[in-house]
Every structure is written in C-alpha cells, then in structure tokens.
Scaffold this active site. Structure first.
Site, PDB file in Angstrom:
ATOM      1  N   HIS A  65      48.885  37.076  33.446  1.00 28.27           N
ATOM      2  CA  HIS A  65      48.335  37.123  32.100  1.00 28.27           C
ATOM      3  C   HIS A  65      48.830  38.362  31.375  1.00 28.27           C
ATOM      4  O   HIS A  65      49.237  39.343  31.988  1.00 28.27           O
ATOM      5  CB  HIS A  65      46.800  37.119  32.135  1.00 28.27           C
ATOM      6  CG  HIS A  65      46.219  38.240  32.944  1.00 28.27           C
ATOM      7  ND1 HIS A  65      46.081  38.167  34.304  1.00 28.27           N
ATOM      8  CD2 HIS A  65      45.746  39.458  32.584  1.00 28.27           C
ATOM      9  CE1 HIS A  65      45.540  39.283  34.759  1.00 28.27           C
ATOM     10  NE2 HIS A  65      45.336  40.093  33.734  1.00 28.27           N
ATOM     11  N   CYS A 221      40.300  46.244  34.003  1.00 26.30           N
ATOM     12  CA  CYS A 221      41.668  46.141  34.502  1.00 26.30           C
ATOM     13  C   CYS A 221      42.614  46.474  33.357  1.00 26.30           C
ATOM     14  O   CYS A 221      42.182  46.542  32.201  1.00 26.30           O
ATOM     15  CB  CYS A 221      41.957  44.749  35.067  1.00 26.30           C
ATOM     16  SG  CYS A 221      41.964  43.423  33.840  1.00 26.30           S
TER      17      CYS A 221
END
Length: 702
Positions: A65, A221
């Site tokens: 992603h 993250c």
C-alpha cells in the site's frame, strides 16, 4: 466517487510469482479503470513503501500500500494466488494480496474504509470467505461489506451461496461475540453488590469486583493505512481474550482522535506499537510502557499485554516527560544518532539563512552604491545626509552588518533549539554570542549550539521534585545551562576553536593557483551532491561564514559556491529543452521552472529530476558543479552577496568570466545527463517511454 473496489479490480487467479509482479498486475487493473494516472510512478511509490518495511502478514496476507500523487481516488485491488507470493511475512508466502492505493491528500472517509478493511483482515471468517469465493463480484462484495450484493452474487452460484451464507453467519457471530460476552459477564458483576446489599447493610470490601487491568495503546506505521489499524484490532482482541480493557489510539492517515485524558490518567499500562514517532508521547510519562514495532502489535499482542502487566506488577514506570525537540518530532523510531545530529545542524542552518540573505544582500548593495570603502563610513546615527548616495549606502551597510551580526548566535541558538526545544535557546544564543566575542566565528557557533543542546538535554533528564518543575524551563535551566556553556566556551573549547577559525581564514586569504582550483572543485561537488541537502548546506554555510570577515579568499569561495549551486537546475532545464523525448511530460514541465530556479540560485530546482533518476542526474550535476567551481576560482571571481544568482551579477568580480564558468558547467552536466539517459534508452529499446519506467526503478534502488 466510485466504489472502493469493483469486480474489475479483482483477480482470483493471480499468476504473478514475485511481489513486484503482483503489484504490477493489480496496479494495471487500477490504471485500466482510470484510478491510476501514471502506472510506473505509482509502482515506484509502492516499491518505496515496501522498502521501508515488508507488508506481508501472518496468515497468508500481503497488503502492499502507499499514498501517491498518481492516484485519483482511494482504490483497492485484490488478487488471490494459488502458489503464494513472498511479501516477507514470518510464516511464509501470501495467497491473499490486497493493493491499497490512496491519493496523496486522501480524504478521511475513504481512509477510514481502508482502516476497516485492515481490521477485517484479522478475522479468520472474513479471510476464509475470500479464499472460497468463486466470482470476482462476490469477493469485491465481501470486501466492501455489501451483504445484499453478496447474497445476489451467491444466488448465481449455488455452491458460492452456501459458502457465502456460512461465511456471513460466521462473520456475524464473530462480530456479535464480544458484545454477547460482555453482556453475559455484566449481570453477575452488577448483581453481586446488589445481593450483598440485601443480606447486609454494608457490603464487605472484598465483595466488590476487582477493576480490570486497563491498557492504553498507540499504533502507527509509516503510511498509516493498514498496519496501524490491524495492530489496533489485534491488541483489542487479545485484550478481550485476556480479560483486559484495551483502548487504542490509531495515529493513521485519516488523522487521529486523542484518547481521553482521564482514560490515560487511569490507565495501568501503555503499549506503543509504532514505526513512526508517537505524537504527544509525553502524555504517557510515569506509566509502565512497552515500546515495540507495529508488526509486534499484529503478530504477538498477547505477549505485549502480558509484558506490560508484568512491568506494572514490578512497579516499572517510564521517566517523567521531557519535551520533544522540534527536529525529533517527525523522527522515525529507528533514526540513528548521526541522522538526528544532521537534523539538529540543519535546524540551525535553516534559521540562519534568512539573516544571511537579508544582511548579506544589504551589505552587497551598500558596496555597489558606495564602493568598497563604505565600511569605513561613520555611524549614520551621528552623520546622515539625505541627499548623498554615500549616506544611504552607509545606512544599508550598517543595517546589513547588524543583521549579519546575528548569524552565529542564531546558528548556535537554533541548533540547541533543535536538540532540546525552547529551553535550549538561551544557552545557545549565549554560546553563539561568546563565539563572536572570542573570534571563534562560524565553527565556534556550531560547537556552542551542540554544547548548549547537550547540556540542556542532560539537565532535563534529572529527576526534579514536583514543586520545582514549574520554574525549571524559565529560571533553573537557562541559568545553569548558560553558566556551563559560558564556562566551556570562554575557558575550554573557545580558544582552540578560535585558533582553528583564524588558521582557516588565513588559509582562505592565501589561496591561489592549484589549491584554489581544487577547493573550488570540491565545493562544487558538495553543492551538487544532495541538491540542497546537508552536504550542500555545509558548503554554503562554510562560504557564508567567510563573509563575516571578508577577504579575497573568502569572497572567491562565496562566488564558487553560488556558481556551482546554479548549475544543476540550469542543466536539467537545458536538457529537457534539447532532448525532451528523454524526459517525461512532468519533467519537461519542471524543466521550464528550473530555468528560473537555477538563475535564482535555488539548487533544489533539480530535485524532481534527481528523485526520478538519481544514478544519472546526480553524477552529471556533480561533474558540472565541480567544473564551474574550479573555473570560478581559476578566473578569480569574487562575490560579496550570499545569494541572488544572476540578479547580483553587478556585485560580482569578473562578472563575464563568472557567467562563462556557469555556462560551461551547465553544458557539461547537460551533455552527461543526455548521454547517460540516451544509453539507458538505447538499451531498453524504447527511448521515448523508458524514462518514466526507469525513473521509478532507480528511485526504489536509491
């Protein structure tokens, strides 16, 4: 707004063998649907994100992603691999591949949908349904959570319908289970005190149910799309299983809502599962803390919960909060000391540059109007004639001199600020002013800033009684740190640094012949290596520092540095004009702006080209910069202005030769970049289309 995923974005027979091939296959579906505008640019962003940390998860899941400027709307593509693809998960290859693409400025609503998907991936019923789906529409419907469409797709296939019904029932039971369990657990807890109250007027203290252990957690993250929310889901589920209350603050791309301060205050322990710096970390000071990477939150949440409970039982708590330095607030969890040192120094330089520009340009204008003897003019406060040009020149010179006088104190003060936040400003400025007093110059200011920051950081680590904490940043820290820094600068390090500064100044004054040419080439290489980065700033700060006490050598250095810094953007602009087919459309547009940026001495104008193709652009720029720096020195060009590009040519000694040096260096860089890109295009067999593809690949390699 289109749906997040459609049947066209699903490949149930993904044949790719590597993660790069899988990402390309799914990204091509996105491009075909008009959701990705530049396939290669998008794949470069995906690969860059993958390089930060593998995106494989336990349970056979790969979730590459990224956020990218090449994405038009939030999009998800799904592929199912029969043989499995290695995404770096500890338990082996992934058979369920989700490619998540978010626009660079993705809206919070759709990013929330992506976070919901990430949470679903922790549900075995959900992943099982995807593994058994036989139709792309069915898989897309499951991912979207569209129950009616799922049933409709299942009706077209009896087997699929049976599986769908079982999957949806399982998912429903899983979703309701925590609520049901909580409902079943609640009545006894509520009923017990009631029964006790019936039997006795005052219930025994032991009859009160013990409050559950309470944990607050932060997950984050680098991209903030997937792992952030998966770790949160994993921790919450593990907490339910362990009978522990877990409240998670997800610091993701959709923004974050801070945990209630009272909830944090009442918490028995804290878990940080993160790969970027936790925001507002000081809220959790004084509590047992377990600090791990985000993947640990996904893969072993039960261990983390057990660990924080053990710390609480032993009474282990974190140190009191210390303010996070401005340059550390965006730091990664794994940043090395060298990386932080670079950021601290860059803080000081970045705050210093405006003083350099203002003071230096005023001084340069004063020399242009009043001649080089204007520095001997009396104070304009005592003598100023409104109709005389020399008085105005003297005014400009003296204002510029005052502004330039802040150069070293500002450098030192904001290096300390970058290290220790506002408490570092006072000792930093004091140390910088002392560096000026003892003639330690630029080097003295740099060292004073580092000393001041280190002293304040050391003081902040000392445990202070609560009654004194209020006066620490206002009275105690400035007082103690200023005394220590002053002592060290006056009596310990100041004199050796001043001697070194004097030796450097004398060396610059005596530069001539081959030595000067070599120095010019080295400075040119430094200016063009990172195009406005730390090495570039070191060379620039070295040149500017010499303007504080100008001499023939330091003025030559300033000229060489500015000339070399103009070359990279000018060369890229010329290359896009001469051989536009070697560049992408976006690069050709950037080339138009690079003419102005290069002429203005803004080296950063070449960054878009270097980011796309660093292995060809940066060496080419360095070669041209070295040639220009060496020629500027050889021609004896001088410069009293620290900035301005071609707009301060009247203030340059030997202006025609100076422009010639820039032109020659620009041509060298242009020729090299065209040659290297041409060779790359010839080897690829498609020069017109190769740059974008290769650019992305090189970016990942870099």
């Amino acid at each position: 707004m289109s749906e997040l995923i459609t049947a066209e974005l699903v490949d149930l027979d993904l044949s790719a063998e590597t993660k790069d091939a899988a990402a390309r296959s799914l990204a091509e579906r996105m491009a075909a649907s008009g959701r990705v505008t530049d396939l290669e640019g998008f794949l470069a962003d995906v690969a860059a994100r993958e390089a930060q940390m593998p995106t494989g998860l336990d349970g056979g899941i790969g979730i590459p992603h990224c956020r990218s400027t090449h994405v038009t709307e939030p999009t998800l593509a799904f592929g199912r691999s029969a043989s499995g693809i290695d995404f770096g998960a500890p338990d082996g290859p992934a058979d369920l591949i989700f490619l998540i693409a978010a626009p660079a400025g993705g809206d919070a609503d759709h990013l929330s949908i992506l976070s919901t998907l990430a949470r679903h991936l922790m549900d075995g019923e959900f992943t099982g349904a995807l593994r058994s789906a036989t139709e792309p529409g069915r898989a897309a419907s499951l991912i979207r959570g569209d129950a009616p469409e799922a049933a409709e797709a299942g009706a077209a296939d009896a087997t699929g319908a049976d599986e769908a019904g079982a999957d949806e029932a399982g998912a429903g039971e899983a979703a309701e289970e925590p609520t049901t369990a909580a409902a079943e657990a609640a009545p006894p807890a509520a009923a017990e005190p009631t029964a006790a109250a019936t039997e006795a007027a005052a219930p025994e203290p032991a009859a009160q149910p013990a409050a559950p252990f309470r944990i607050v957690a932060i997950t984050s993250c680098p991209t903030g799309i997937a792992h952030t929310y998966m770790a949160a889901e994993s921790l919450e589920k593990a907490g339910t299983a362990a009978g522990v209350e877990v409240f998670v603050e997800t610091q993701g791309s959709a923004g974050f809502k801070r945990l209630d301060p009272q909830l944090v205050a009442d918490a028995d322990g804290v878990i940080f599962a993160h790969d970027v710096e936790v925001r507002d970390k000081e809220r959790f000071a004084g509590k047992p803390i377990v600090d791990v990477g985000v993947k640990a939150g996904i893969n072993r949440p039960a261990e983390l919960i057990a660990e924080v409970r053990q710390k609480a039982a032993r009474g282990e708590v974190s140190a009191p909060a210390r303010p996070t330095a401005p340059m550390d607030k965006g730091a990664g969890a794994t940043d090395s000391y060298a990386t932080r040192l670079r950021k601290w120094l860059m803080t000081g330089v970045s705050y210093m540059v405006p003083f350099v520009a203002a003071g230096g340009l005023l001084i340069a204008l004063a020399f242009a109007i009043g001649g080089y003897t204007i520095n001997k003019a009396p104070s304009v406060a005592d003598h100023f004639v409104w109709t005389e040009a020399t008085s105005w020149a003297a005014l400009l010179f003296q204002i510029g001199g005052v502004a330039f006088g802040f150069l070293v104190p500002v450098l030192a003060g904001f290096i300390a600020y970058g290290m220790a936040d506002r408490p570092g400003l006072v000792p930093g400025f004091v140390g910088g002013a002392i560096a000026l007093t003892i003639n330690a110059g630029f080097l003295g200011g740099l060292i004073a800033g580092l000393i001041a920051g280190a002293v304040v950081m050391a003081i902040q680590r000392v445990t202070i009684p609560p009654v004194l904490r209020g006066i620490m940043p206002v009275v105690v820290i400035p007082l103690i740190s200023s005394v220590i820094v002053g002592f060290l600068m006056f009596l310990v390090v100041g004199k050796p640094v001043a001697a070194l500064q004097k030796g450097l100044t004398d060396w610059l004054s005596g530069l001539s012949g081959a030595n000067a040419i070599i120095l010019g080439a080295i400075l040119g290489l430094m200016m063009c290596f990172d195009l406005g980065g730390p090495l570039n700033k070191v060379a620039y700060a070295f040149a500017v520092g010499g303007l504080a006490n100008p001499n023939e050598g330091s003025l030559k250095v300033m000229a060489a540095v500015m000339a070399a810094g103009m070359v990279p953007p000018l060369a890229m602009a010329l290359a896009t004009t001469v051989r536009g087919r070697l560049f992408t459309k976006a690069e050709r547009e950037n080339g138009k702006a690079a003419w102005v940026l290069g002429a203005s001495f803004i080296t950063e104008g070449a960054i878009p080209f270097a980011a796309a193709d660093p292995l060809r652009v940066i060496p080419s720029a360095m070669a041209g910069g070295a040639v220009t720096g060496a020629l500027s020195m050889a021609f004896g060009c001088t410069l009293r202005a620290p900035h301005g590009g071609i707009f301060v040519v009247p203030l340059i000694g030997q202006p025609l030769l100076y422009l010639l040096a820039i032109a020659i260096g620009t041509c060298v860089s242009t020729a090299l970049v065209i040659l290297l890109k041409g060779l790359r295009g010839a080897s690829a067999g498609s020069p017109a289309d190769t740059p974008a593809s290769d650019a992305s690949g090189v970016t990942v390699a870099a």
